[in-house]
Design a protein around this motif. Structure first.
Motif, PDB file in Angstrom:
ATOM      1  N   UNK A   1      -8.459   3.288   6.739  1.00  9.81           N
ATOM      2  CA  UNK A   1      -9.027   4.129   7.797  1.00  9.81           C
ATOM      3  C   UNK A   1      -8.273   4.000   9.106  1.00  9.81           C
ATOM      4  N   UNK A   2      -7.929   2.773   9.504  1.00 12.12           N
ATOM      5  CA  UNK A   2      -7.330   2.542  10.810  1.00 12.12           C
ATOM      6  C   UNK A   2      -5.816   2.392  10.756  1.00 12.12           C
ATOM      7  N   UNK A   3      -5.244   2.862   9.677  1.00 11.34           N
ATOM      8  CA  UNK A   3      -3.790   2.940   9.602  1.00 11.34           C
ATOM      9  C   UNK A   3      -3.078   1.605   9.628  1.00 11.34           C
ATOM     10  N   UNK A   4      -1.926   1.596  10.294  1.00 16.89           N
ATOM     11  CA  UNK A   4      -1.042   0.431  10.294  1.00 16.89           C
ATOM     12  C   UNK A   4      -1.677  -0.778  10.963  1.00 16.89           C
ATOM     13  N   UNK A   5      -2.526  -0.567  11.972  1.00 20.69           N
ATOM     14  CA  UNK A   5      -3.148  -1.696  12.656  1.00 20.69           C
ATOM     15  C   UNK A   5      -4.027  -2.480  11.678  1.00 20.69           C
ATOM     16  N   UNK A   6      -4.829  -1.791  10.917  1.00 22.57           N
ATOM     17  CA  UNK A   6      -5.689  -2.450   9.934  1.00 22.57           C
ATOM     18  C   UNK A   6      -4.853  -3.174   8.882  1.00 22.57           C
ATOM     19  N   UNK A   7      -3.808  -2.521   8.436  1.00 28.18           N
ATOM     20  CA  UNK A   7      -2.946  -3.114   7.411  1.00 28.18           C
ATOM     21  C   UNK A   7      -2.252  -4.363   7.942  1.00 28.18           C
TER      22      UNK A   7
ATOM     23  N   UNK B   1       3.287  -0.695  -1.302  1.00 28.56           N
ATOM     24  CA  UNK B   1       4.351  -1.674  -1.522  1.00 28.56           C
ATOM     25  C   UNK B   1       3.946  -3.053  -0.991  1.00 28.56           C
ATOM     26  N   UNK B   2       3.288  -3.052   0.169  1.00 34.05           N
ATOM     27  CA  UNK B   2       2.845  -4.311   0.755  1.00 34.05           C
ATOM     28  C   UNK B   2       1.799  -4.984  -0.141  1.00 34.05           C
ATOM     29  N   UNK B   3       0.904  -4.189  -0.702  1.00 33.41           N
ATOM     30  CA  UNK B   3      -0.119  -4.740  -1.587  1.00 33.41           C
ATOM     31  C   UNK B   3       0.508  -5.370  -2.827  1.00 33.41           C
ATOM     32  N   UNK B   4       1.526  -4.732  -3.356  1.00 32.40           N
ATOM     33  CA  UNK B   4       2.223  -5.294  -4.518  1.00 32.40           C
ATOM     34  C   UNK B   4       2.890  -6.619  -4.163  1.00 32.40           C
ATOM     35  N   UNK B   5       3.520  -6.658  -2.990  1.00 29.04           N
ATOM     36  CA  UNK B   5       4.176  -7.893  -2.545  1.00 29.04           C
ATOM     37  C   UNK B   5       3.165  -9.026  -2.387  1.00 29.04           C
ATOM     38  N   UNK B   6       2.034  -8.740  -1.727  1.00 27.56           N
ATOM     39  CA  UNK B   6       1.029  -9.776  -1.492  1.00 27.56           C
ATOM     40  C   UNK B   6       0.401 -10.248  -2.800  1.00 27.56           C
ATOM     41  N   UNK B   7       0.133  -9.320  -3.690  1.00 30.52           N
ATOM     42  CA  UNK B   7      -0.469  -9.673  -4.976  1.00 30.52           C
ATOM     43  C   UNK B   7       0.459 -10.569  -5.787  1.00 30.52           C
ATOM     44  N   UNK B   8       1.712 -10.185  -5.858  1.00 30.58           N
ATOM     45  CA  UNK B   8       2.686 -10.992  -6.605  1.00 30.58           C
ATOM     46  C   UNK B   8       2.892 -12.353  -5.957  1.00 30.58           C
ATOM     47  N   UNK B   9       2.951 -12.376  -4.621  1.00 30.92           N
ATOM     48  CA  UNK B   9       3.126 -13.639  -3.908  1.00 30.92           C
ATOM     49  C   UNK B   9       1.970 -14.593  -4.194  1.00 30.92           C
ATOM     50  N   UNK B  10       0.770 -14.043  -4.236  1.00 30.86           N
ATOM     51  CA  UNK B  10      -0.416 -14.858  -4.490  1.00 30.86           C
ATOM     52  C   UNK B  10      -0.334 -15.560  -5.846  1.00 30.86           C
ATOM     53  N   UNK B  11       0.035 -14.840  -6.879  1.00 30.20           N
ATOM     54  CA  UNK B  11       0.061 -15.428  -8.217  1.00 30.20           C
ATOM     55  C   UNK B  11       1.312 -16.259  -8.467  1.00 30.20           C
ATOM     56  N   UNK B  12       2.415 -15.915  -7.818  1.00 28.23           N
ATOM     57  CA  UNK B  12       3.605 -16.780  -7.911  1.00 28.23           C
ATOM     58  C   UNK B  12       3.309 -18.137  -7.291  1.00 28.23           C
ATOM     59  N   UNK B  13       2.583 -18.141  -6.165  1.00 28.41           N
ATOM     60  CA  UNK B  13       2.195 -19.411  -5.540  1.00 28.41           C
ATOM     61  C   UNK B  13       1.328 -20.236  -6.480  1.00 28.41           C
ATOM     62  N   UNK B  14       0.373 -19.578  -7.156  1.00 25.86           N
ATOM     63  CA  UNK B  14      -0.484 -20.289  -8.105  1.00 25.86           C
ATOM     64  C   UNK B  14       0.325 -20.878  -9.262  1.00 25.86           C
TER      65      UNK B  14
ATOM     66  N   UNK C   1       2.357  -0.772 -10.958  1.00 27.26           N
ATOM     67  CA  UNK C   1       3.151  -0.452  -9.756  1.00 27.26           C
ATOM     68  C   UNK C   1       4.315   0.476 -10.092  1.00 27.26           C
ATOM     69  N   UNK C   2       4.949   0.271 -11.226  1.00 26.20           N
ATOM     70  CA  UNK C   2       6.074   1.131 -11.604  1.00 26.20           C
ATOM     71  C   UNK C   2       5.590   2.452 -12.202  1.00 26.20           C
TER      72      UNK C   2
END
Length: 334
Positions: free
Chosen positions: A244-250, A184-197, A162-163
């Motif tokens: 593909x579908x921008x912010x809505x998909x995200x 940035x959102x993907x990094x947040x979700x990925x880190x959150x997932x493993x911090x929870x574990x 990420x850096x």
């Protein structure tokens, strides 16, 4: 003249039977008194002396043979009936210090399953001598260490990508290209997932067995760390293309991330072929990012479903033996 006669003293008639009875009563009284005195003197010795109490405890001898050669390794003697397999492993470790308990696998038969540590030794006995087969389980690690190592790796590895380290990406290209918010959102979700574990490992989960072979941890780390490196490389690449579908998909995928983590992560980070002619040669390359996440999600669904079914079966057997219902990995769907 009448001669005055002196009054005669009352006659004491001798009665042998009466005399005998009196003597007999006196003799019985003395015997009763003697018995009573003996009872008083022995009152403090009502409980039998421990030295006179005979022990009825039967001890077992456990003969431990090598599973391959069938040669005797040692005999663990004076094993109480209340002992468990874990107790036998500790006694075996004292006789053979090179085999510590977590490394010892004991079997009742050469091709049989390994006996659990909680099994009572008396339940295995058909005589005073019990024969068990020894297998070296190899280097062992604790389950807590196993999961902390397995989950800490992906957390740190993803952050390195990420850096955008200069050893991974071209720094000039990294500074020039704009990062899409989904990165940035993907990094947040990925880190959150493993911090929870990690938090669940430390404060929630209770492990049934204390150890697992080191080779299992190596395989687990290779799987998680390898896929994390593969995923993070594409998502954090300077030429990453947004969904593909921008912010809505995200947005929808980010909300769904709370229920089906890796499936949602696959949708959220999907790449899109752009119309820019200069980038068309990168389309196939960057579509690999969503493909890699999809493969990872698919493999995780298979592995987690196997674990979930096994754990659910044990849960029902322990707490609800009359229930035969299966657990749903993904409700309604699977």
């Amino acid at each position: 003249m009448h001669q005055r006669q002196k009054p005669s003293a009352p006659e004491h008639t001798s009665n042998p039977a009466a005399d005998g009875g009196a003597l007999s009563m006196s003799h019985n009284d003395s015997r009763s008194l003697l018995n009573f005195s003996q009872l008083v003197l022995s009152a403090g010795q009502i409980k039998p002396s421990p030295a006179l109490k005979h022990s009825k405890i039967t001890y077992f001898e456990v003969e431990i043979l090598d599973v391959q050669s069938k040669k005797q390794i040692c005999i663990v003697d004076k094993v109480p009936p209340a002992s468990t397999i874990l107790d036998v492993k500790h006694k075996f470790h004292k006789a053979c210090p090179q085999w510590y308990p977590s490394r010892v696998g004991l079997q009742l038969e050469r091709n049989g399953p390994f006996l659990k540590d909680s099994i009572n030794i008396q339940s295995l006995a058909v005589s005073s001598i019990i024969t068990l087969y020894f297998t070296d389980l190899g280097q062992q690690v604790g389950w807590t260490t196993f999961f902390l190592t397995e989950y800490t790796g992906p957390l740190l590895i993803y952050l390195l990508f990420y850096i955008r380290l200069s050893t991974i990406y071209d720094q000039a290209e990294s500074r020039k290209n704009f990062r899409h918010p989904v990165v940035h959102l993907a990094c947040f979700c990925h880190c959150l997932h493993y911090i929870r574990h990690l938090l669940e490992t430390l404060f929630v989960h209770k492990f049934s067995e204390g150890h697992t072979p080191l080779k299992n941890m190596i395989k687990g780390c290779a799987f998680y760390w390898g896929f994390t490196s593969w995923i993070a490389y594409y998502i954090n690449h300077p030429r990453y293309t947004p969904p593909s579908f921008g912010h809505r998909q995200v947005s929808y995928a980010a909300l769904a991330f709370l229920a089906g983590s890796w499936i949602s992560f696959t949708v959220m980070t999907q790449t899109l072929p752009e119309t820019d002619m200069e980038r068309r040669h990168m389309i196939l390359f960057f579509k690999s990012s969503s493909l890699v996440v999809g493969i990872f999600a698919f493999l995780m669904v298979i592995q987690m479903s196997l674990w979930a079914q096994k754990k659910h079966k044990l849960y029902l057997k322990r707490f609800y033996p009359e229930v035969r219902r299966k657990a749903a990995m993904i409700p309604i769907i699977f």
